[in-house]
Design a protein around this motif. Structure first.
Motif, PDB file in Angstrom:
ATOM      1  N   LYS A   1     -19.289  60.007  55.599  1.00 45.26           N
ATOM      2  CA  LYS A   1     -20.354  60.709  56.309  1.00 45.26           C
ATOM      3  C   LYS A   1     -21.688  59.969  56.188  1.00 45.26           C
ATOM      4  CE  LYS A   1     -18.137  65.221  55.944  1.00 45.26           C
ATOM      5  NZ  LYS A   1     -17.461  64.994  57.243  1.00 45.26           N
ATOM      6  N   GLN A   2     -21.606  58.675  56.374  1.00 49.44           N
ATOM      7  CA  GLN A   2     -22.801  57.843  56.363  1.00 49.44           C
ATOM      8  C   GLN A   2     -23.162  57.442  57.786  1.00 49.44           C
ATOM      9  OE1 GLN A   2     -23.001  54.628  53.555  1.00 49.44           O
ATOM     10  NE2 GLN A   2     -21.625  55.647  52.096  1.00 49.44           N
ATOM     11  N   ALA A   3     -24.385  56.957  57.946  1.00 42.91           N
ATOM     12  CA  ALA A   3     -24.802  56.415  59.229  1.00 42.91           C
ATOM     13  C   ALA A   3     -24.301  54.985  59.362  1.00 42.91           C
ATOM     14  CB  ALA A   3     -26.317  56.447  59.349  1.00 42.91           C
ATOM     15  N   VAL A   4     -23.992  54.599  60.586  1.00 41.23           N
ATOM     16  CA  VAL A   4     -23.439  53.283  60.884  1.00 41.23           C
ATOM     17  C   VAL A   4     -24.416  52.536  61.781  1.00 41.23           C
ATOM     18  CG1 VAL A   4     -21.569  52.048  62.041  1.00 41.23           C
ATOM     19  CG2 VAL A   4     -21.068  54.079  60.665  1.00 41.23           C
ATOM     20  N   LEU A   5     -24.629  51.251  61.446  1.00 36.11           N
ATOM     21  CA  LEU A   5     -25.449  50.371  62.272  1.00 36.11           C
ATOM     22  C   LEU A   5     -24.582  49.215  62.756  1.00 36.11           C
ATOM     23  CD1 LEU A   5     -28.161  49.248  63.390  1.00 36.11           C
ATOM     24  CD2 LEU A   5     -28.454  48.110  61.168  1.00 36.11           C
ATOM     25  N   VAL A   6     -24.642  48.944  64.054  1.00 39.69           N
ATOM     26  CA  VAL A   6     -23.941  47.801  64.635  1.00 39.69           C
ATOM     27  C   VAL A   6     -24.984  46.873  65.236  1.00 39.69           C
ATOM     28  CG1 VAL A   6     -22.209  47.058  66.295  1.00 39.69           C
ATOM     29  CG2 VAL A   6     -21.981  49.279  65.173  1.00 39.69           C
ATOM     30  N   LEU A   7     -25.021  45.628  64.738  1.00 45.15           N
ATOM     31  CA  LEU A   7     -25.974  44.635  65.223  1.00 45.15           C
ATOM     32  C   LEU A   7     -25.250  43.343  65.553  1.00 45.15           C
ATOM     33  CD1 LEU A   7     -29.118  44.751  62.888  1.00 45.15           C
ATOM     34  CD2 LEU A   7     -28.990  45.440  65.280  1.00 45.15           C
ATOM     35  N   PRO A   8     -25.680  42.626  66.613  1.00 44.35           N
ATOM     36  CA  PRO A   8     -25.166  41.266  66.817  1.00 44.35           C
ATOM     37  C   PRO A   8     -25.564  40.384  65.634  1.00 44.35           C
ATOM     38  CG  PRO A   8     -26.375  42.046  68.747  1.00 44.35           C
ATOM     39  CD  PRO A   8     -26.637  43.015  67.656  1.00 44.35           C
ATOM     40  N   LEU A   9     -24.682  39.482  65.248  1.00 41.11           N
ATOM     41  CA  LEU A   9     -24.971  38.634  64.101  1.00 41.11           C
ATOM     42  C   LEU A   9     -26.216  37.783  64.308  1.00 41.11           C
ATOM     43  CD1 LEU A   9     -21.489  37.386  62.845  1.00 41.11           C
ATOM     44  CD2 LEU A   9     -23.024  39.047  61.782  1.00 41.11           C
TER      45      LEU A   9
ATOM     46  N   LYS B   1     -28.877  38.560  65.970  1.00 38.68           N
ATOM     47  CA  LYS B   1     -30.043  39.417  65.755  1.00 38.68           C
ATOM     48  C   LYS B   1     -30.218  39.741  64.281  1.00 38.68           C
ATOM     49  CE  LYS B   1     -32.219  43.669  67.408  1.00 38.68           C
ATOM     50  NZ  LYS B   1     -32.097  44.817  68.333  1.00 38.68           N
ATOM     51  N   LEU B   2     -29.097  39.954  63.584  1.00 36.99           N
ATOM     52  CA  LEU B   2     -29.151  40.218  62.150  1.00 36.99           C
ATOM     53  C   LEU B   2     -29.752  39.028  61.424  1.00 36.99           C
ATOM     54  CD1 LEU B   2     -28.375  42.168  59.853  1.00 36.99           C
ATOM     55  CD2 LEU B   2     -26.165  40.992  59.750  1.00 36.99           C
ATOM     56  N   ALA B   3     -29.364  37.813  61.823  1.00 32.19           N
ATOM     57  CA  ALA B   3     -29.910  36.612  61.189  1.00 32.19           C
ATOM     58  C   ALA B   3     -31.407  36.505  61.433  1.00 32.19           C
ATOM     59  CB  ALA B   3     -29.193  35.381  61.736  1.00 32.19           C
ATOM     60  N   GLN B   4     -31.854  36.846  62.652  1.00 28.18           N
ATOM     61  CA  GLN B   4     -33.281  36.813  62.949  1.00 28.18           C
ATOM     62  C   GLN B   4     -34.051  37.799  62.080  1.00 28.18           C
ATOM     63  OE1 GLN B   4     -33.604  37.569  67.130  1.00 28.18           O
ATOM     64  NE2 GLN B   4     -32.517  35.681  67.702  1.00 28.18           N
ATOM     65  N   LEU B   5     -33.483  38.980  61.889  1.00 27.22           N
ATOM     66  CA  LEU B   5     -34.143  39.979  61.055  1.00 27.22           C
ATOM     67  C   LEU B   5     -34.228  39.506  59.606  1.00 27.22           C
ATOM     68  CD1 LEU B   5     -32.553  43.250  62.449  1.00 27.22           C
ATOM     69  CD2 LEU B   5     -34.892  42.459  62.789  1.00 27.22           C
ATOM     70  N   GLN B   6     -33.171  38.857  59.136  1.00 25.34           N
ATOM     71  CA  GLN B   6     -33.174  38.369  57.761  1.00 25.34           C
ATOM     72  C   GLN B   6     -34.222  37.289  57.568  1.00 25.34           C
ATOM     73  OE1 GLN B   6     -29.049  37.290  57.484  1.00 25.34           O
ATOM     74  NE2 GLN B   6     -28.447  39.287  56.633  1.00 25.34           N
ATOM     75  N   VAL B   7     -34.359  36.388  58.549  1.00 27.26           N
ATOM     76  CA  VAL B   7     -35.395  35.349  58.473  1.00 27.26           C
ATOM     77  C   VAL B   7     -36.777  35.982  58.487  1.00 27.26           C
ATOM     78  CG1 VAL B   7     -36.456  33.430  59.717  1.00 27.26           C
ATOM     79  CG2 VAL B   7     -33.967  33.559  59.482  1.00 27.26           C
ATOM     80  N   SER B   8     -36.960  36.969  59.351  1.00 27.72           N
ATOM     81  CA  SER B   8     -38.247  37.665  59.441  1.00 27.72           C
ATOM     82  C   SER B   8     -38.595  38.347  58.128  1.00 27.72           C
ATOM     83  CB  SER B   8     -38.198  38.681  60.580  1.00 27.72           C
ATOM     84  OG  SER B   8     -39.395  39.414  60.642  1.00 27.72           O
ATOM     85  N   ASP B   9     -37.587  38.964  57.493  1.00 30.66           N
ATOM     86  CA  ASP B   9     -37.834  39.627  56.210  1.00 30.66           C
ATOM     87  C   ASP B   9     -38.273  38.634  55.151  1.00 30.66           C
ATOM     88  OD1 ASP B   9     -37.197  42.042  57.285  1.00 30.66           O
ATOM     89  OD2 ASP B   9     -35.125  42.054  56.567  1.00 30.66           O
ATOM     90  N   LYS B  10     -37.670  37.414  55.143  1.00 28.54           N
ATOM     91  CA  LYS B  10     -38.026  36.406  54.149  1.00 28.54           C
ATOM     92  C   LYS B  10     -39.444  35.899  54.361  1.00 28.54           C
ATOM     93  CE  LYS B  10     -33.298  34.829  53.346  1.00 28.54           C
ATOM     94  NZ  LYS B  10     -32.327  33.721  53.516  1.00 28.54           N
ATOM     95  N   GLN B  11     -39.855  35.851  55.620  1.00 24.29           N
ATOM     96  CA  GLN B  11     -41.215  35.396  55.900  1.00 24.29           C
ATOM     97  C   GLN B  11     -42.247  36.439  55.478  1.00 24.29           C
ATOM     98  OE1 GLN B  11     -40.950  34.622  60.095  1.00 24.29           O
ATOM     99  NE2 GLN B  11     -40.138  32.542  59.804  1.00 24.29           N
TER     100      GLN B  11
END
Length: 519
Positions: free
Chosen positions: A499-507, A509-519
């Motif tokens: 009963k958790q929430a599910v997130l589906v992202l293109p890889l 886009k996920l990589a872009q978000l990870q780079v953005s978080d590191k910056q």
């Protein structure tokens, strides 16, 4: 399988089956790598929102509309030529439209103008020759010329009028450029030759109409409006429209508005149309057996309230549609059923709208359709027994689907997808689009839909939480297809068991978000 051909490559999408949860993710065949998606759990709390705060309908009553009538001073009634007045340029410009009135009037075309104050139909009958306007029986009036309510004037058609008839043979129609009140009465397109309501017979044939221009107020309350409208511009039936772009710089009028409440609209070309109108209220009306649309607010209209209406039997298209930048509006507590296409449509860059607690059923296409219109919220709607999808979302980002019910629809309960509209008849300058799709689906129930519960094709993101999927109609049961097949067990485990929430992202886009978080 759905097949989509683009740039000479075949794009293949998996389809949800059997009351299942599935994302169909497109992938080009051949040399191009298939898009890949990451499935993960996310906190549910950020997805939870309060039910939308809907407008208070209590101010919009017959009593409140009646209180807005100003009965003094008494107005004047005059005859003028149709050629020249700004209010009629739209209807006399061009030889073809002008020829229409010459043919029907048999003389240089004239119109009745109400000026300077308050006028009733009784006043018109006293002021005009019977060949132009007549009380044929007590309380039954027929207009045989167009009528223009001028700026600063008021026409009041009240309960003492049993029927206000506009002669089709004579080319009568009604233009509001001031204030118009139609209350506790009837307004009817009338065939004098046949001595009956001028029922629709064929496309293109003239029928009387009502149009309200910029800066006006129009009130239609507890009345019946029948058989108005045909194909010509601003002649669709009941229209509330800003002056055309060519006229607006000269007229400089504010946006038109009005209330249509508790009334019946039947056999209309469009039951209702508006253009650049603000703060229009459509409350508690019935739109029955109209030709093209029941309710059709259009270009750049804002802050509309469309509530507690019933739209059914529309013969060509949709029961209710808002199209082309109809923004910041509320569509709630309506019923739309047995229309030839969809029950409710939000179309062409119409954003920041709330569709809540509507009931859409037995429509020939979808229950609710969202086309190229992001940032909209659908809450607590009920879509059942529609021929295609319960809810369909195309090329629209940040669409929230909360607590909706989709039951026994002919295809999917919820279908989200992208589509390339290049090469279609669409005017891409007037109606641009992006092939972006992102959905948040929270709560609600998807029950017994023929092709499955949910399918999402090529999303930028999908968030899911607390969705019930019951009574699969196919024996294969719950399944996930396409590029996410390998994550089937994980998605079901997160969504159903944990009963958790599910997130589906293109890889990517996920990589872009990870780079953005590191910056």
């Amino acid at each position: 399988m759905y097949l989509h051909t683009r740039n000479r490559h075949r794009w293949v999408a998996g389809l949800v089956l059997a009351g299942s949860l599935a994302w169909a993710v497109v992938a080009p065949a051949g040399e191009h790598a298939a898009p890949a998606y990451q499935v993960s759990s996310i906190p549910a709390e950020p997805l939870l929102i309060d039910p939308p705060k809907l407008p208070d309908l209590s101010p919009y009553t017959a009593e409140a509309a009646n209180a807005r009538i100003v009965r003094k001073p008494v107005g004047n009634v005059v005859l003028k030529r149709m050629i020249g007045p700004d209010q009629l340029v739209e209807f006399t410009g061009g030889d073809e439209r002008l020829r229409e009135w010459v043919k029907r009037q048999g003389e240089m075309p004239q119109a009745i103008f109400i000026e300077g104050g308050y006028v009733t139909l009784k006043d018109l009958a006293r002021s005009l020759p019977k060949k132009y306007f007549e009380e044929t029986e007590p309380g039954i009036y027929i207009a045989r010329l167009p009528i223009v309510v001028s700026q600063g004037a008021t026409l009041h058609v009240g309960a003492e009028t049993r029927d206000f008839r506009l002669s089709s043979e004579r080319g009568a129609f009604l233009i509001n450029d001031g204030k118009l009140f139609i209350m506790y009465t009837r307004l009817t397109a009338w065939s004098e030759t046949e001595n009956q309501q001028d029922w629709f017979k064929k496309k293109g044939k003239f029928r009387p109409f009502l149009n309200a221009w910029g800066g006006t107020e129009t009130y239609i309350v507890n009345s019946v409006v029948s058989s108005l409208g045909y194909t010509a511009s601003k002649s669709y039936g009941v229209s509330i429209s800003q002056y055309s772009p060519a006229m607006h710089p000269t007229m400089q009028r504010d946006h038109p508005s009005g209330w249509l409440i508790g009334s019946m609209f039947d056999d209309m070309w469009y039951g209702f149309y508006c253009y650049e109108a603000y703060d229009v209220v459509l409350k508690g009306n019935t739109y029955r057996n109209n030709l093209v649309y029941g309710i059709d607010p259009h270009d750049r209209s804002r802050r509309l309230i469309i509530a507690e209406n019933t739209a059914y039997g529309t013969r060509e298209k949709h029961g209710i549609i808002v199209s082309r930048e109809v923004n910041d509006s509320w569509i709630f507590n309506n019923r739309s059923y047995e229309n030839t296409l969809s029950g409710i449509v939000v179309d062409r860059s119409s954003v920041n709208n709330v569709l809540a607690n509507n009931e859409v059923y037995r429509n020939g296409s979808d229950g609710i359709t969202i086309y190229e219109s992001g940032d909209n919220l659908l809450w607590g709607n009920r879509a059942f027994n529609n021929a295609r999808h319960g809810i369909r979302v195309r090329n629209s980002a940040n669409v929230g689907l909360y607590e909706n019910l989709a039951v026994a629809n002919g295809l999917l309960g919820i279908y989200g997808h992208v589509k390339d509209l290049v090469g279609t008849p669409r005017d891409l300058v007037l109606d641009p689009f992006d092939m972006n799709l992102s959905l948040t689906v929270v709560g609600g129930r998807l029950i017994g839909n023929e092709s499955g519960a949910i399918s999402v094709v090529s999303p930028q993101s999908v968030k899911l939480y607390g969705v019930e999927m019951l009574m699969p109609t196919q024996p294969s049961g719950i399944g996930i297809f396409g590029a996410l097949a390998k994550d089937q067990s994980r998605i079901i485990d997160l969504l159903v068991r944990q009963k958790q929430a599910v997130l589906v992202l293109p890889l990517d886009k996920l990589a872009q978000l990870q780079v953005s978080d590191k910056q």
